[in-house]
Design a protein around this motif. Structure first.
Motif, PDB file in Angstrom:
ATOM      1  N   VAL A 116       8.618   7.626  91.363  1.00 11.42           N
ATOM      2  CA  VAL A 116       9.662   6.939  92.124  1.00 11.42           C
ATOM      3  C   VAL A 116       9.757   5.529  91.554  1.00 11.42           C
ATOM      4  N   GLY A 117      10.752   5.321  90.707  1.00 13.25           N
ATOM      5  CA  GLY A 117      10.907   4.041  90.044  1.00 13.25           C
ATOM      6  C   GLY A 117      11.817   3.100  90.810  1.00 13.25           C
ATOM      7  N   THR A 118      11.901   1.875  90.319  1.00 16.61           N
ATOM      8  CA  THR A 118      12.776   0.868  90.915  1.00 16.61           C
ATOM      9  C   THR A 118      14.145   0.952  90.270  1.00 16.61           C
ATOM     10  N   PRO A 119      15.203   1.225  91.039  1.00 15.90           N
ATOM     11  CA  PRO A 119      16.538   1.313  90.427  1.00 15.90           C
ATOM     12  C   PRO A 119      17.020  -0.053  89.962  1.00 15.90           C
ATOM     13  N   LEU A 149       8.397  14.415  86.758  1.00 20.07           N
ATOM     14  CA  LEU A 149       9.775  14.338  87.219  1.00 20.07           C
ATOM     15  C   LEU A 149      10.042  12.982  87.869  1.00 20.07           C
ATOM     16  N   LEU A 150      11.230  12.490  87.649  1.00 20.78           N
ATOM     17  CA  LEU A 150      11.702  11.293  88.333  1.00 20.78           C
ATOM     18  C   LEU A 150      12.380  11.713  89.625  1.00 20.78           C
ATOM     19  N   HIS A 151      12.135  10.984  90.717  1.00 18.64           N
ATOM     20  CA  HIS A 151      12.898  11.234  91.944  1.00 18.64           C
ATOM     21  C   HIS A 151      13.873  10.088  92.140  1.00 18.64           C
ATOM     22  N   ALA A 152      15.165  10.416  92.020  1.00 21.21           N
ATOM     23  CA  ALA A 152      16.230   9.445  92.224  1.00 21.21           C
ATOM     24  C   ALA A 152      16.911   9.758  93.548  1.00 21.21           C
ATOM     25  N   VAL A 177      14.011   4.189  82.392  1.00 20.13           N
ATOM     26  CA  VAL A 177      14.364   5.612  82.430  1.00 20.13           C
ATOM     27  C   VAL A 177      15.818   5.729  82.864  1.00 20.13           C
ATOM     28  N   THR A 178      16.638   6.355  82.032  1.00 23.23           N
ATOM     29  CA  THR A 178      18.061   6.516  82.328  1.00 23.23           C
ATOM     30  C   THR A 178      18.355   7.968  82.663  1.00 23.23           C
TER      31      THR A 178
END
Length: 227
Positions: A116-119, A149-152, A177-178
């Motif tokens: 869970v990254g920072t948008p 996996l990225l959670h957006a 990460v795009t």
């Protein structure tokens, strides 16, 4: 309290080369060959899992994200997509003082990772930033072939293989990460399906074939996530 810096994986900094750039709206940044290889690797993981074997997925999130008031709701969305999986958070197994020592011991016990990254502001939820520690955690799991996996918030779970990865920084490396512009969570790309199957406990998979008597989230493992 900021997370401590991980040093054990410094040598893997170049394990995630920058992805090629493109202006076209794509559903994935991976090539067809990369997708085929990823799907085959996920299939091997799924086939190797023993019935009843627990599945542990590490949720990688910075402290300021994990302490937000909607964090439990975010976890519920991730858990919905990974039924039967044990989600492990930083505070469940680490402290800031013992993290550097315990990460090499515990990270091999994780079957996968959800990041869970920072948008990044102003980019409609397509670009996410990972700090130095998160970057190294991702490298550690990616190099072993386990699903990451990225959670957006807008798009749900997205395999890293489908994203564009770009290193930023000089002395302190971070990761940008795009998410592909054409990613549609309702389409469920084959890489995502493969990753979800690789992270499904065998007992849950068996229950999903029982038909109408099975719980809805098990009978339909790729049902749309709650929004």
């Amino acid at each position: 309290m900021p997370r401590p810096t991980l040093t054990a994986a410094q040598g893997m900094m170049n394990a995630m080369p920058d992805s090629p750039t493109t202006d076209a709206p794509l559903a994935t940044y991976a090539t067809a060959a990369q997708q085929r290889a990823y799907i085959a690797a996920m299939k091997k993981i799924r086939q190797a899992r023993k019935p009843g074997e627990p599945v542990r997925v590490y949720v990688c999130a910075s402290p300021h994200i994990a302490r937000r008031r909607h964090w439990d709701e975010r976890l519920a969305k991730i858990r919905h997509r990974l039924p039967g999986v044990q989600l492990v958070q930083f505070d469940d197994v680490f402290t800031p003082e013992n993290y550097t020592e315990k990460w090499p011991e515990l990270s091999p016990t994780f079957d996968g990772m959800v990041v869970v990254g920072t948008p990044k502001r102003g980019l409609q939820g397509h670009v996410y930033r990972l700090g130095e520690v998160a970057r190294l955690e991702v490298i550690d799991l990616v190099k072993t072939g386990r699903p990451v996996l990225l959670h957006a918030r807008r798009y749900g779970l997205i395999p890293f293989v489908d994203c564009k990865i770009h290193r930023v920084g000089e002395n302190i490396l971070r990761t940008k990460v795009t998410v592909p512009d054409g990613w549609d969570p309702s389409d469920y790309e084959p890489t995502l399906q493969a990753a979800l199957r690789a992270l499904r406990p065998r007992s849950t998979e068996a229950e999903s074939h029982r038909g109408a008597d099975a719980p809805s989230h098990l009978a339909h493992p790729f049902a749309a996530p709650p929004r």
